[in-house]
Design a protein around this motif. Structure first.
Motif, short mmCIF file in Angstrom:
data_model
loop_
_atom_site.label_atom_id
_atom_site.label_comp_id
_atom_site.label_asym_id
_atom_site.label_seq_id
_atom_site.Cartn_x
_atom_site.Cartn_y
_atom_site.Cartn_z
N GLY A 286 78.90 66.08 -50.41
CA GLY A 286 78.09 66.75 -51.32
C GLY A 286 78.98 67.11 -52.60
O GLY A 286 80.36 67.15 -52.68
N ALA A 287 78.14 67.60 -53.82
CA ALA A 287 79.03 67.90 -54.94
C ALA A 287 79.70 69.35 -54.71
O ALA A 287 79.05 70.05 -53.71
CB ALA A 287 78.00 68.05 -55.85
N LEU A 288 80.60 69.59 -55.43
CA LEU A 288 81.49 70.78 -55.22
C LEU A 288 80.71 71.97 -55.48
O LEU A 288 80.33 71.68 -56.83
CB LEU A 288 82.82 70.60 -55.80
N GLU A 291 82.86 77.62 -57.02
CA GLU A 291 84.08 78.03 -56.23
C GLU A 291 85.18 76.93 -55.41
O GLU A 291 86.21 77.07 -55.73
CB GLU A 291 83.64 78.99 -55.06
N GLN A 292 84.48 75.79 -55.11
CA GLN A 292 85.32 74.81 -54.39
C GLN A 292 85.96 74.09 -55.40
O GLN A 292 87.11 73.79 -55.31
CB GLN A 292 84.20 73.88 -53.63
N GLN A 293 85.49 73.86 -56.73
CA GLN A 293 86.02 73.23 -57.93
C GLN A 293 87.11 73.98 -58.47
O GLN A 293 88.28 73.57 -58.40
CB GLN A 293 84.94 73.40 -59.08
N THR A 315 85.15 82.49 -43.75
CA THR A 315 84.50 81.49 -42.82
C THR A 315 83.42 80.84 -43.70
O THR A 315 82.40 81.78 -44.08
CB THR A 315 84.13 82.25 -41.42
N GLY A 316 82.93 79.94 -43.57
CA GLY A 316 81.92 79.22 -44.04
C GLY A 316 82.11 78.92 -45.52
O GLY A 316 81.16 78.42 -46.18
N SER A 317 83.34 79.41 -46.17
CA SER A 317 83.40 79.01 -47.74
C SER A 317 83.51 77.44 -47.78
O SER A 317 83.35 77.03 -49.24
CB SER A 317 84.89 79.62 -47.92
N GLY A 318 83.70 76.48 -46.88
CA GLY A 318 83.60 75.33 -47.20
C GLY A 318 84.94 74.68 -47.46
O GLY A 318 85.00 73.66 -48.53
N LYS A 319 85.85 74.96 -46.74
CA LYS A 319 87.51 74.54 -47.18
C LYS A 319 87.21 73.06 -46.92
O LYS A 319 88.03 72.37 -47.66
CB LYS A 319 88.32 75.39 -46.17
N THR A 320 86.72 72.39 -45.89
CA THR A 320 86.79 71.17 -45.27
C THR A 320 86.40 70.35 -46.57
O THR A 320 87.07 69.30 -46.89
CB THR A 320 85.69 70.80 -44.28
N ARG A 321 85.42 70.68 -47.41
CA ARG A 321 85.00 69.82 -48.29
C ARG A 321 86.04 70.02 -49.57
O ARG A 321 86.26 68.78 -50.23
CB ARG A 321 83.65 70.56 -49.10
N ARG A 469 80.71 82.44 -49.37
CA ARG A 469 80.42 81.30 -48.29
C ARG A 469 79.69 80.27 -49.19
O ARG A 469 79.23 80.42 -50.44
CB ARG A 469 79.45 81.90 -47.40
N TYR A 470 79.72 79.13 -48.69
CA TYR A 470 79.17 77.85 -49.37
C TYR A 470 77.56 78.23 -49.34
O TYR A 470 77.10 78.51 -48.11
CB TYR A 470 79.44 76.52 -48.95
N GLY A 471 76.93 78.03 -50.52
CA GLY A 471 75.65 78.26 -50.18
C GLY A 471 75.06 79.75 -50.73
O GLY A 471 74.17 79.94 -50.92
N LEU A 639 83.13 76.72 -34.94
CA LEU A 639 81.55 75.98 -34.53
C LEU A 639 80.81 76.50 -35.81
O LEU A 639 80.96 77.30 -36.50
CB LEU A 639 81.17 76.68 -33.44
N ASP A 640 79.96 75.26 -36.37
CA ASP A 640 79.00 75.36 -37.72
C ASP A 640 77.70 75.02 -37.22
O ASP A 640 77.44 74.02 -37.44
CB ASP A 640 79.93 74.32 -38.58
N PHE A 641 77.11 76.23 -36.84
CA PHE A 641 75.72 75.91 -36.55
C PHE A 641 74.72 76.38 -37.51
O PHE A 641 75.00 77.58 -38.12
CB PHE A 641 75.34 76.44 -35.17
N GLY A 676 82.65 84.78 -37.74
CA GLY A 676 82.38 83.85 -38.78
C GLY A 676 81.54 82.91 -38.32
O GLY A 676 80.97 82.21 -39.26
N ARG A 677 81.13 82.70 -36.98
CA ARG A 677 80.24 81.86 -36.76
C ARG A 677 78.71 82.30 -36.89
O ARG A 677 77.71 81.25 -36.86
CB ARG A 677 80.37 81.54 -35.10
N ALA A 678 78.58 83.48 -37.27
CA ALA A 678 77.25 83.93 -37.44
C ALA A 678 76.68 84.04 -38.76
O ALA A 678 77.50 84.07 -39.80
CB ALA A 678 77.27 85.48 -36.98
N GLY A 679 75.32 83.52 -39.02
CA GLY A 679 74.74 83.40 -40.23
C GLY A 679 75.23 82.59 -41.36
O GLY A 679 75.51 83.08 -42.46
N ARG A 680 75.43 81.18 -40.88
CA ARG A 680 76.33 80.49 -41.88
C ARG A 680 75.20 79.83 -42.83
O ARG A 680 75.78 79.13 -43.83
CB ARG A 680 77.17 79.59 -40.97
N ARG A 681 73.75 79.82 -42.62
CA ARG A 681 72.98 79.27 -43.64
C ARG A 681 72.25 80.41 -44.32
O ARG A 681 72.84 81.29 -45.01
CB ARG A 681 72.17 78.21 -43.17
N GLU A 682 70.96 80.29 -44.43
CA GLU A 682 70.04 81.26 -45.19
C GLU A 682 70.18 82.80 -44.88
O GLU A 682 70.49 83.36 -45.79
CB GLU A 682 68.73 80.90 -45.17
#
Ligand SMILES: Nc1ncnc2c1ncn2[C@@H]1O[C@H](COP(=O)(O)OP(=O)(O)OP(=O)(O)O)[C@@H](O)[C@H]1O
Ligand SMILES: [Zn+2]
Length: 823
Positions: A286-288, A291-293, A315-321, A469-471, A639-641, A676-682
């Motif tokens: 996905g596009a960066l 903050e990732q940029q 946690t969830g900031s998208g370091k992997t990307r 966090r990403y998103g 874990l990223d759920f 950091g496993r909690a609330g990783r999306r909306e």
């Protein structure tokens, strides 16, 4: 590949220093027979004899013309045509042996896949794929194969007798390479293809028109329609569509997909993927985000300045990307990447994500590979063509074009190898490896270790921070619940506060999931007699046995000893024995009483032993077949759920009470990571930490997610009390089955060391677990100023003292275990 040209002198005998898989301090020197002189170079394996009648495959370290001070034996045969190891790799191994105070043989034993090791005792059998086709075999090979059809297994020594030759390793190597024969241990884990669960249209829906009719068939169900649409969309971009992906992308439960299968619209099938890489690239990254940029730019800045980059990203900031972007660059430029993870089994999601983008350019070096696969990866890495994602053992691979090293979750204690030697820290070796290759390096974590933070503070590393966090989802809301809290009837429950239970209920009702973290496995760690206070101890170790209810057994978590619970107290005869303390099993059990409807599973060593158990558990959680996951530190890692609404920490006090100078750091990291496993999306997630001591300063920092404040205070404490990283720590442990002998050895050793090093020496003292696996333990600890020159001298002193002890009457059986950076 760095290959040292052979440098034999023009006249006189040539000697080879050879690394052997034995506890020799360094290499052993052999004489090179004239006929081999032109063929040899560093990194090749050769067959040599060491003790009487014992042959080994050793590795040539260097060739020279200096005769050693003893009568040399000849090299018997040359096993490889091309070097199997690189010069840099051998240098790294030597560095490890020096730095971690162990032998080169121990590093070799740890580093070389067993398929590439050969010794007289090695047992071989016919390979499962051998098809009786003997036309390809030469005379010697035929004799071996014939003997194996009669006898099913042979040792390399037997083969020497059969061929009536002294040197058999080159023949063996030829047969191993062609998979005609196998080392015996191989048989139990034959090659199994990797399969992923996928979905496709059923046989009645293969044409365009048929597919349109499928939409009519489901028009009344919004969810099924959405799944069909999504399927069409994904299948256009990817060669196969995973069942789990489909429910993840649409938010539909697995039941919706099953309904489509029931209508024959879909069918399930297992898609076989390549066994090494595991995947074709089937997605683009996905596009960066902005903050990732920025982070990427900052990382480049560090690299341009010749420094490793430390990414501190929530946690969830998208370091992997961010890592991925740099990996793509390196791989496109024809260089290799090493991506290290603390535990590969637990980080399947990351591995999958990397493979989706990088395809078979990246290979997974996981612990469940069989030997044949390990050798294949070894060779692919040696050729310079493949990148690798793996745990610390991947550091031993023969990289030839290494351009980038990534150390993900760099704070994780599982980077440290405790047993056996070499007792190395994967993160630290990774930094050395990168430096050696002139490769760029990145370390990343949401909770960087104090060592790395200190390296950033002192500007050895560049620091890159990611705060969002990403998103854009907010970090979870953190609260503490006092463990003494009572419910409205004034009742107090020892494990769950009313706050936690209410929140679990509400979360499940919202259709979200819960993760509960409990630091211990088993049911209860103590089985005792309430009358005389006797408790069941391990026969081998100085610890109590943990009761496991499901198996109704008592188990030692140090050595694995298992026994049945006694029916009465052997000391006073009391028949009502009791349990105390709490493990994951008990939490799971008790939870079922409060929430009989909830779908609960447990994730710890006991439930994930089976070959696919862990993967299945995670898959079930991912597709929403579980409401609550109770687990040990396994649930804290990466874990990223999508749907985790609540994370609960059962007891913060337990984490903070460890008698170890790193207890606070570990507790802080564990709690913030699991949070950091909690609330990783909306939706923003919630975290509830149960604690007695609500105002513990570590807890205050966790609740405020204030890494800076925590790490500053921790740094001040460590500096004030002369702990690492402000001192170099070396632990010397003496082990013997008899306590007085261990004590006597430790006393002598302590005296010798103190004589040379004065008050840098502490101890000997008994560690908190005084007996382990039938050995009594005594510790001596050195805390040194962190200067390299000093270190070399100190290690020499330790070595001399160890040698002296080994020749002291009555104490030669005392094992001395040196652990550098023992944490
Ligand atoms: N640029 C992007 N495009 C699409 N998805 C992204 C992007 N960056 C991150 N994500 C997604 O955001 C989620 C969090 O990313 P990731 O797991 O890399 O975070 P992390 O920083 O490693 O977190 P942690 O430290 O908690 O493991 C992942 O599901 C990832 O796929
Ligand atoms: Zn034990």
């Amino acid at each position: 590949m760095t290959r040292r040209p052979p440098d034999p002198p023009s006249t006189g005998t040539v000697y080879a220093d050879v690394v052997l898989p034995l506890a020799l301090a360094r290499t052993y020197t052999y004489q090179v027979p004239e006929e081999f002189v032109g063929q040899l170079q560093a990194g090749l394996r050769v067959e040599v004899q060491f003790s009487k009648n014992k042959h080994y495959a050793g590795i040539i370290r260097r060739l020279h013309g200096t005769a050693p001070g003893f009568k040399t034996k000849p090299i018997l045969s040359v096993i490889d045509v091309e070097p199997l190891l690189t010069e840099r790799q051998l240098e790294l191994w030597e560095w490890m042996a020096d730095y971690y105070c162990c032998t080169l043989g121990e590093v070799m034993t740890a580093g070389l896949p067993s398929h590439l090791k050969m010794a007289s005792e090695t047992i071989i059998t016919l390979g499962p794929m051998f098809s009786d086709d003997i036309t390809e075999l030469d005379e010697d090979e035929y004799l071996i194969v014939e003997a194996l059809t009669l006898q099913s297994e042979l040792s390399l020594k037997d083969i020497r007798d059969i061929l009536q030759r002294k040197t058999v390793y080159p023949v063996i190597r030829g047969l191993l390479d062609r998979h005609v024969i196998f080392p015996k241990e191989e048989f139990s884990d034959r090659y199994k293809p990797l399969e992923v669960k996928c979905v496709r249209f059923g046989p009645k829906y293969r044409t365009e028109a048929e597919r349109i009719s499928a939409f009519d068939l489901v028009s009344r169900s919004e969810k099924q329609t959405a799944v069909l649409l999504e399927y069409l969309d994904v299948s256009r971009k990817q060669p196969y569509v995973r069942r789990a992906d489909l429910s993840k992308r649409t938010g539909a439960s697995d039941a919706v997909i099953k309904a489509l299968v029931k209508k024959d619209i879909f069918e399930f099938y297992d898609h076989e993927v390549s066994r090494l890489g595991g995947a074709e690239a089937n997605a683009r990254a996905g596009a960066l985000s902005r903050e990732q940029q920025e982070a990427l730019g900052a990382v480049r800045g560090c690299h341009a300045a010749g420094k490793p980059a430390l990414i501190h990203g929530v946690t969830g900031s998208g370091k992997t990307r961010v890592y991925l972007e740099l990996m793509l660059e390196e791989i496109d430029a024809g260089r290799q990447v090493l991506y290290l993870l603390p535990e590969i089994a637990l980080t399947g999601q990351i591995t999958k994500r990397l493979q989706q983008v990088l395809g078979d350019k990246i290979l997974v070096y996981h612990s469940r590979l069989n030997n044949m696969e390990r050798v294949e990866i070894w060779k692919a890495v040696l050729s310079g063509e493949k990148s690798v994602v793996g745990p610390r053992s991947a550091l031993f691979l023969p990289f030839t074009k290494l351009g980038l090293v990534v150390v993900d979750e760099e704070h994780d204690p599982s980077y440290k190898q405790q047993e056996p030697s070499p007792r190395y820290n994967g993160r630290d070796v990774a930094m050395y490896l990168a430096h050696q290759h002139g490769a760029r390096s990145i370390l990343g974590s949401a909770t960087p270790s104090l060592e790395s933070w200190e390296n950033a503070r002192s500007e050895k590393y560049g620091l890159v921070t990611m705060r969002e966090r990403y998103g854009g989802t907010a970090l979870p809301e953190m609260t503490v619940a006092n463990s003494r809290e009572t419910d409205d009837k004034g009742m107090h429950h020892p494990f769950f506060t009313p706050t936690l239970i209410e929140n679990i209920r509400a979360t499940i009702e919202r259709g979200e999931q819960v993760i509960l973290f409990q630091n211990r496995r088993g049911f209860a760690p103590v089985y005792f007699c309430p009358t005389c206070e006797w408790s069941v101890q391990c026969v081998n170790c100085d610890v109590t046995l943990t009761y496991h209810k499901y198996q109704h057994r008592l188990r030692c978590h140090c050595c694995g000893y298992v026994t049945s619970p006694p029916e009465h107290c052997p000391a006073c005869g009391e028949v009502q024995l009791k349990l105390s303390g709490t493990g994951t099993e008990k939490i799971e059990d008790e939870l079922k009483i409060f929430l009989p409807e909830a779908r609960i599973a447990r994730m710890d060593l006991d439930t994930t032993r089976g070959k696919n158990a862990l993967g299945q558990l995670l898959q079930q959680f991912e597709v929403g077949e579980l409401d609550i996951l109770v687990g040990t530190q396994m649930v804290t890692k990466g874990l990223d759920f999508d749907r985790v609404g609540l994370v609960g920490v059962i007891s913060a006090d337990q984490l903070l009470r460890f008698p170890d100078f790193r207890a606070d750091e570990r507790a802080f990291q564990l709690m913030l990571q699991v949070a950091g496993r909690a609330g990783r999306r909306e939706r923003q997630g919630k975290v509830i930490i149960q604690a007695h001591e609500e105002s513990h300063p570590v807890l205050t920092d966790v609740l405020a997610a204030d890494y800076e404040n925590f790490i500053q205070r921790e740094a001040d404490n460590r500096r004030a009390h002369a702990f690492p990283p402000y001192r170099k720590m070396i632990r010397i442990q003496l082990r013997h089955p008899r306590r007085p002998t261990a004590e006597e050895g430790a006393k002598l050793m302590g005296k010798w060391l103190a004589y040379a090093l004065g008050d840098l020496v502490e101890g000997p003292f008994e560690p908190s677990i005084a007996r382990l696996r039938t050995y009594y333990l005594q510790d001596i600890v050195l805390r040194l100023p962190p200067h390299v020159a000093e270190l070399k001298r100190v290690k020499d002193i330790i070595q001399r003292a160890t040698d002296k002890l080994a020749t002291t009457k009555g104490l030669s059986g005392v094992r001395v275990v040196v652990d550098v950076d023992p944490y």
